[in-house]
Structure formats: structure tokens, C-alpha cells
Scaffold this motif. Structure first.
Motif, short mmCIF file in Angstrom:
data_model
loop_
_atom_site.label_atom_id
_atom_site.label_comp_id
_atom_site.label_asym_id
_atom_site.label_seq_id
_atom_site.Cartn_x
_atom_site.Cartn_y
_atom_site.Cartn_z
N GLY A 80 0.82 -1.20 0.00
CA GLY A 80 0.00 0.00 0.00
C GLY A 80 0.85 1.24 0.00
O GLY A 80 2.06 1.19 0.15
N PRO A 81 0.25 2.45 -0.16
CA PRO A 81 1.01 3.68 -0.15
C PRO A 81 1.75 3.87 1.16
O PRO A 81 1.17 3.69 2.23
CB PRO A 81 -0.06 4.76 -0.33
CG PRO A 81 -1.23 4.05 -0.94
CD PRO A 81 -1.17 2.66 -0.41
N ALA A 132 -11.14 5.21 -2.24
CA ALA A 132 -10.04 4.26 -2.41
C ALA A 132 -10.19 3.02 -1.54
O ALA A 132 -9.40 2.09 -1.66
CB ALA A 132 -8.71 4.95 -2.09
N ARG A 165 -5.02 4.69 -6.76
CA ARG A 165 -4.96 3.86 -5.56
C ARG A 165 -6.27 3.09 -5.35
O ARG A 165 -6.25 1.94 -4.89
CB ARG A 165 -4.65 4.73 -4.35
CG ARG A 165 -3.21 5.24 -4.36
CD ARG A 165 -2.93 6.27 -3.30
NE ARG A 165 -1.52 6.66 -3.31
CZ ARG A 165 -1.03 7.69 -2.62
NH1 ARG A 165 -1.84 8.45 -1.89
NH2 ARG A 165 0.26 7.96 -2.69
N GLN A 169 -6.67 -1.03 -5.14
CA GLN A 169 -7.36 -1.74 -4.07
C GLN A 169 -8.41 -2.69 -4.63
O GLN A 169 -8.79 -3.66 -3.97
CB GLN A 169 -8.01 -0.74 -3.12
CG GLN A 169 -7.03 0.07 -2.30
CD GLN A 169 -6.19 -0.79 -1.38
OE1 GLN A 169 -6.68 -1.74 -0.79
NE2 GLN A 169 -4.91 -0.47 -1.24
N TYR A 180 -2.12 6.54 -12.77
CA TYR A 180 -0.82 7.04 -12.30
C TYR A 180 -0.11 7.82 -13.41
O TYR A 180 0.48 8.88 -13.16
CB TYR A 180 0.06 5.89 -11.83
CG TYR A 180 -0.23 5.40 -10.44
CD1 TYR A 180 -0.15 6.27 -9.35
CD2 TYR A 180 -0.59 4.08 -10.20
CE1 TYR A 180 -0.42 5.82 -8.06
CE2 TYR A 180 -0.86 3.63 -8.91
CZ TYR A 180 -0.77 4.51 -7.85
OH TYR A 180 -1.04 4.06 -6.58
N GLU A 199 4.65 3.53 -6.96
CA GLU A 199 3.29 3.01 -7.04
C GLU A 199 2.90 2.70 -8.48
O GLU A 199 2.21 1.70 -8.75
CB GLU A 199 2.32 4.00 -6.41
CG GLU A 199 2.48 4.13 -4.90
CD GLU A 199 1.48 5.09 -4.29
OE1 GLU A 199 0.46 5.42 -4.93
OE2 GLU A 199 1.70 5.52 -3.13
#
Length: 289
Positions: A80-81, A132, A165, A169, A180, A199
Motif C-alpha cells: 500500500g502507499p 479508495a 490507488r 485496491q 498514475y 506506485e
């Protein structure tokens, strides 16, 4: 126009004051983000190892597919971020209280006079985060609203990142990668953020079965060019090298990450074990850090 210029200058001065007299920010300790990065490195190493086992005939296709799918689920959960900065200890000041009260009032008045109040329905930060989250009850409607927003405001890089994001998910890796790319194209500031390049590489890598060869590796190199000590970029560079059979390079990247971890942490021990496996496969040993 004169009124707008005067108001804009006043608002700018308030903002400068808030920065000058406001709280300072500090980098998050490495231990706060190290566990996820270490876990991702290990999962990627395991992915590369089952690929090797399949190539050597040690496991059949069915077993390989089962193991790969399980590892990819773990990889998505871990990757994840990462957090970037957190607020440090605030230094209370009378001036800060004054600026804190005046700045939002001035902003509202200026926007109401010269802006477009009809755009207030555009998703704000908290709803964007909810979009998200696939478990959020309002996630899907908010995602549709977010898509409509980026369609009408394609220069909103922040919204593109949140959309990317959200797609990640939901295991929608190709649309995530596209989002992105749009975020990076929309903002020079975003393009200077190594985390977004990482990412993006993750999205492309997951779209090709969790592998980082090719374009994902190029994006990781872009992230390292921006920040050679970035934890996620180092983890991913090591994983990409390990996957490619460059065990010497994998160990060297992970050694650079290792020194950022607390000496007595379990994350450091796990990463050290991954480095040891890479060194064993390379048939050499690096100096201890």
C-alpha cells in the motif's frame, strides 16, 4: 480586478505567516514504515523463487499457479502507499491562532466573491480517501463521482492519484497504471515524488503477474534518480534485481534499506535474512553493515 489582486495578496500574506509561525514538520521514523516494505521484499523474493522452481521442474503448473496467486494477494495487501511526512510537535503561538482563524475566513470570502461555488460538490479529501477503500459503504458511488471529476478536471493530479490507488485496491491494475500515468503527466510536483513512480511501477508489475521486469524496473530507476535512499524504491529495486537473477544487485539494494531500519527491529532481522539468501545464491558475502 483590483479588488481581486488586493484580496489575493492579503491571502498570500496570511498563508506565508502561517508557514513562518506555524508548526514544523518532521520525517516519519524509518521504523514506522519499515514493516510493510520488508514484508513486500520477502514476498517478491518468494515470487521469484517459485518462478525458478517451476523453471527447474520442481513444481508443476498447478502448484505454481496456486502459490503465485497466494503470493500476489499478499503482495497487494502489503504494497500500500507508504507514509511520507507526519506533523511534528507544534509550537503554540498567539500569531498562529490569529492566522489559523483568519486564513479560512479570507479563503471563503475570496472564493465566494471570485470563484465558482457551484463546484463545491467536487469530492474533498476525506471522500476521496473513502473512494479508495473497497470496504467503505459509499466507496463505489464516490469512485464514480471521482471518475466524473477527473474527466472534467484532467489536470487534478491529486484526484488521479487517489483514483489510481482506488483501482489498485480493487485489483484493477491496468486502469490504475493509466491513472498514475495521468497524474504524473498532470503535475510537475507529482512527477518529482519518488513514491508515485514506485506506485506506478507496482501497478504495472501487478498487471503483468507481479513481475517487475521491463517498464516497472525503468520506473523504479526513475524513483531512485529522484531519491537514492527512498525505502520503497530500494525495496523494489532489490526485488527487481532478485527476480532478474542479479542476486548481487538485490543484496546491495537491500543493504541500503537495511541501514535505515532500527538495529533491534524484527523488520531488520527479516530483511537481513532475505539478504543472506540473496548472498547465498550469488555465492558471495557483502561486508556487514
Amino acid at each position: 480586478m483590483t479588488a481581486f489582486v488586493v484580496a489575493a495578496v492579503a491571502l498570500t500574506l496570511l498563508a506565508i505567516g502561517a508557514v513562518v509561525f506555524g508548526p514544523r514538520r518532521s520525517r516519519e521514523p524509518a521504523s514506522d514504515v519499515s514493516q510493510a516494505r520488508t514484508s513486500v521484499a520477502i514476498v517478491r523474493q518468494q515470487l521469484a523463487e517459485i518462478e525458478d522452481d517451476r523453471a527447474r521442474g520442481l513444481i508443476d503448473e498447478a502448484e505454481f499457479a496456486r502459490l503465485r496467486d497466494d503470493l500476489q494477494r499478499r503482495l497487494l495487501a502489503e504494497a500500500g502507499p507508504a507514509a511520507g511526512e507526519v506533523s511534528g510537535t507544534a509550537r503554540p503561538r498567539r500569531a498562529l491562532l490569529i492566522y489559523g482563524a483568519a486564513l479560512p475566513v479570507a479563503a471563503v470570502l475570496l472564493y465566494w466573491q471570485f470563484g465558482h461555488p457551484q463546484l463545491i460538490d467536487v469530492p474533498a479529501a476525506e471522500p476521496l480517501r473513502a473512494a479508495a477503500d473497497p470496504a467503505h459503504p459509499d466507496g463505489e458511488p464516490l469512485l464514480l463521482q471521482l471518475e466524473a471529476h477527473v474527466a472534467s478536471a484532467p489536470s487534478d493530479a491529486r484526484a488521479w492519484v487517489v483514483l489510481a490507488r482506488a483501482r489498485m485496491q480493487r485489483d484493477q491494475f491496468e486502469p490504475a497504471a493509466l491513472a498514475y500515468r495521468r497524474a504524473l503527466d498532470a503535475s510537475a510536483k507529482v512527477a518529482r515524488d519518488p513514491l508515485i513512480w514506485c506506485e506506478y511501477a507496482d501497478a504495472l508489475g501487478m498487471a503483468q503477474g507481479g513481475r517487475l521486469a521491463g517498464k516497472p524496473r525503468e520506473l523504479i530507476d526513475r524513483a531512485l534518480a529522484l531519491d537514492g535512499a527512498h525505502p520503497r524504491a530500494l525495496e523494489m529495486a532489490g526485488s527487481a534485481a532478485y527476480e532478474a537473477g542479479d542476486f548481487r544487485g538485490a543484496a546491495r539494494y537491500w543493504q541500503q534499506l537495511l541501514v535505515q531500519l532500527p538495529a533491534d527491529s524484527s523488520e531488520r532481522a527479516q530483511l537481513a535474512a532475505a539478504i543472506a539468501r540473496a548472498e547465498q545464491r550469488a555465492g558471495f558475502s557483502l561486508p556487514a553493515s
